[in-house]
Design a protein around this motif. Structure first.
Motif, short mmCIF file in Angstrom:
data_model
loop_
_atom_site.label_atom_id
_atom_site.label_comp_id
_atom_site.label_asym_id
_atom_site.label_seq_id
_atom_site.Cartn_x
_atom_site.Cartn_y
_atom_site.Cartn_z
N GLY A 321 -4.06 -4.76 -0.02
CA GLY A 321 -2.73 -3.85 -0.06
C GLY A 321 -1.60 -5.10 0.61
O GLY A 321 -1.66 -6.38 0.28
N GLY A 322 -0.94 -4.56 1.55
CA GLY A 322 0.29 -5.33 2.32
C GLY A 322 1.54 -5.12 1.49
O GLY A 322 2.59 -5.77 2.04
N GLN A 323 1.49 -4.61 0.29
CA GLN A 323 2.86 -4.40 -0.34
C GLN A 323 3.78 -3.52 0.13
O GLN A 323 3.20 -2.26 0.64
CB GLN A 323 2.70 -4.41 -1.94
N LEU A 324 5.33 -3.66 0.34
CA LEU A 324 6.11 -2.54 0.80
C LEU A 324 7.19 -2.50 -0.25
O LEU A 324 7.69 -3.27 -0.55
CB LEU A 324 6.66 -3.08 2.16
N ASP A 325 7.34 -1.09 -0.36
CA ASP A 325 8.29 -0.93 -1.28
C ASP A 325 9.60 -0.06 -0.55
O ASP A 325 9.45 1.10 -0.35
CB ASP A 325 8.07 0.27 -2.43
N GLU A 326 10.49 -0.75 0.04
CA GLU A 326 11.32 -0.14 1.11
C GLU A 326 12.22 0.73 0.34
O GLU A 326 12.53 1.86 0.99
CB GLU A 326 12.22 -1.16 1.52
N GLU A 327 12.74 0.91 -0.85
CA GLU A 327 13.57 1.75 -1.29
C GLU A 327 13.16 3.19 -1.39
O GLU A 327 13.92 3.76 -1.19
CB GLU A 327 14.10 1.27 -2.89
N ASP A 328 11.73 3.43 -1.55
CA ASP A 328 11.10 4.82 -1.49
C ASP A 328 10.16 4.83 -0.45
O ASP A 328 9.48 5.73 -0.31
CB ASP A 328 10.56 5.09 -2.79
N LEU A 329 10.45 3.88 0.53
CA LEU A 329 9.59 3.85 2.12
C LEU A 329 8.14 4.10 1.66
O LEU A 329 7.54 4.88 2.56
CB LEU A 329 10.15 5.33 2.76
N THR A 330 7.52 3.40 0.61
CA THR A 330 6.14 3.41 0.38
C THR A 330 5.56 2.19 1.01
O THR A 330 5.98 0.95 0.88
CB THR A 330 5.83 3.29 -1.22
N ILE A 331 4.34 2.47 1.82
CA ILE A 331 3.53 1.24 2.17
C ILE A 331 2.18 1.27 1.52
O ILE A 331 1.80 2.43 1.75
CB ILE A 331 3.62 1.24 3.93
N HIS A 332 1.72 0.16 0.98
CA HIS A 332 0.52 0.44 0.27
C HIS A 332 -0.71 0.55 1.17
O HIS A 332 -0.42 -0.04 2.12
CB HIS A 332 0.44 -0.66 -0.81
N PRO A 333 -1.73 1.50 0.72
CA PRO A 333 -2.81 1.22 1.70
C PRO A 333 -3.19 0.03 2.03
O PRO A 333 -3.40 -0.97 0.84
CB PRO A 333 -3.94 2.14 0.84
#
Length: 446
Positions: A321-333
């Motif tokens: 994991g470690g990926q972050l999608d700020e536009e929809d406030l998602t943090i990957h497991p």
């Protein structure tokens, strides 16, 4: 009252309080059947509006759509059914044996309501953690002013509609708004406050309650550890850890906050946990966002990102994991290893989809860390050894414990649920919730 109550209707709040205070004696005098009738009416409206509730939870938090089987709905219906089944028995005076030297004719305990209650709902389970406590408040014969959480506006508005459709304002009233409204409500000399949320806000609630010597139930959180013994099946424990961490994107007070595994198990544990994350949350390498809730807001997204950045800067490794999608406030497991104990991720409750996997040589390392970060709400012990389980229980303290599974001490309706010190005050669920919202009044008849 406006959407976010920037203009607080102080007179309106005081009118509701005065109205409930005048009515609390009448509500106290209700019998079990009358209270059950209220609970049945609430149950019916919830069942009738299941799809709207399910949809509101998806709109606000991107929770999975599960209809009547949604855990937020099921936990409330379960609490209602438990109260309906138990209330006649719970309300009976509890006869206790009299001491021979005092020669009492009758000695017993009457469970009487506390009076006017103030109920604050949290944002992570904005439906169930408003209505489950409300069930206990009603069962115990109290009146209540409810403030759903403003961070989940769709659920808040729907909860308000449901409450207004079922209850007269003098029994249960609902007000919507943010922090200014909460602060105005805390000025009221209510009889009891029920709050679910963070320890930081819990301290604020308790300080406000102290001004009127108001009793409190605080359902807080903490760094809930999962402790794995040697000889455990890595497949089982890794699966449990992933399920226990990433549900609701880790925004759950009972979530596994971090895992302790024996040094020699680390490699295989990480491999299996990574594979389980793939199986649960990814389709063809893409995150299936309908399976993973988003972070509640930008502030919490940045807070959790800060923990991740700090841990990596101090030498932790992201192994999944470690990926972050700020536009929809998602943090990957995200799975981390080699996490220093002085990093912020190991000091504060994470409340997000990051899982530090720590290793230990001896149990004292674990006990020292748990003691340093405060008594957690829950603890998960995995072991086939009675000696190991007993040693962990002897050397730690927590609100509750599940051995060889996840969160079952919470789901078991015959066990009291709550925290200790930093993780909470008081107990709820079933008869324990009824008693928590009651005054145990001692009566001695000479």
């Amino acid at each position: 009252m406006g959407d976010h109550m920037d203009h607080i209707d102080i007179e309106g709040i005081q009118r509701i309080f005065a109205c409930q205070r005048d009515n609390r004696q009448a509500v106290k005098n209700t019998n079990a059947d009358q209270r059950i009738a209220k609970l049945k009416a609430l149950r019916q409206v919830i069942v009738d509006r299941v799809d709207e509730i399910d949809d509101a939870l998806f709109q606000d938090l991107r929770k999975q759509r599960l209809g009547i089987n949604h855990y937020e709905i099921q936990s409330v219906l379960g609490e209602i059914d438990t109260a309906i089944d138990g209330l006649h028995e719970w309300m009976k005076p509890e006869v206790v044996p009299a001491s021979p030297q005092l020669g009492g004719k009758k000695t017993y305990i009457r469970y009487e309501p506390r009076g006017v209650c103030l109920l604050f709902g949290p944002w992570n389970f904005p439906f169930s953690l408003v209505f489950a406590p409300l069930v206990q408040i009603i069962a115990a014969g109290n009146t209540c002013i409810v403030k759903p959480n403003e961070m989940q506006p769709t659920v808040s508005a729907l909860s308000a509609e449901i409450i207004r459709s079922v209850f007269d304002e003098q029994d249960v009233a609902v007000v919507e708004g943010g922090v200014p409204l909460a602060n105005a409500l805390l000025e009221l000399p209510v009889d009891h406050i029920f709050f679910t949320g963070s320890p930081a806000v819990g301290k604020h609630i308790m300080a406000a309650a102290a001004k009127n010597l108001t009793t409190v139930t605080l359902e807080l959180g903490g760094k809930c550890p999962m402790i794995v013994d040697q000889g455990c099946d890595p497949m089982t424990v890794a699966g449990m850890a992933v399920g226990g961490r990433f549900r609701n994107a880790g925004q759950l007070c009972l979530s596994v906050d971090h895992v302790w595994v024996p040094e020699e198990m680390l490699e295989v544990f990480v491999q299996i946990a990574s594979a389980v994350v793939d199986k649960m949350f990814y389709v063809d390498g893409e995150l299936n966002k309908s399976e993973l809730s988003r972070m509640v807001d930008a502030r919490n997204f940045q807070r959790v990102k800060g923990h991740l950045d700090d841990a990596v800067a101090r030498g932790a490794s992201v192994v999944k994991g470690g990926q972050l999608d700020e536009e929809d406030l998602t943090i990957h497991p995200t799975l981390l290893i080699n996490v220093p104990l002085d990093s912020t991720i190991m000091q504060d409750e994470i409340f997000g989809p990051l899982l530090p996997i720590l290793t230990y040589k001896n149990r004292e390392d674990i006990y020292r860390q748990i003691d340093a970060t405060g008594k957690p709400l829950a603890m998960y012990i995995f072991s086939d050894s009675e000696e190991f389980v007993e040693d962990v229980l002897e050397n730690t303290s927590s609100g509750g414990v599940t051995v060889n599974s996840m969160m079952l001490h919470y789901m078991e309706k015959n066990l009291p649920f709550g925290g200790v010190n930093q993780s909470g005050i008081g107990r709820c669920k079933g008869v324990y919730g009824f008693r928590e919202l009651s005054n145990a009044r001692s009566v001695f008849e000479a």
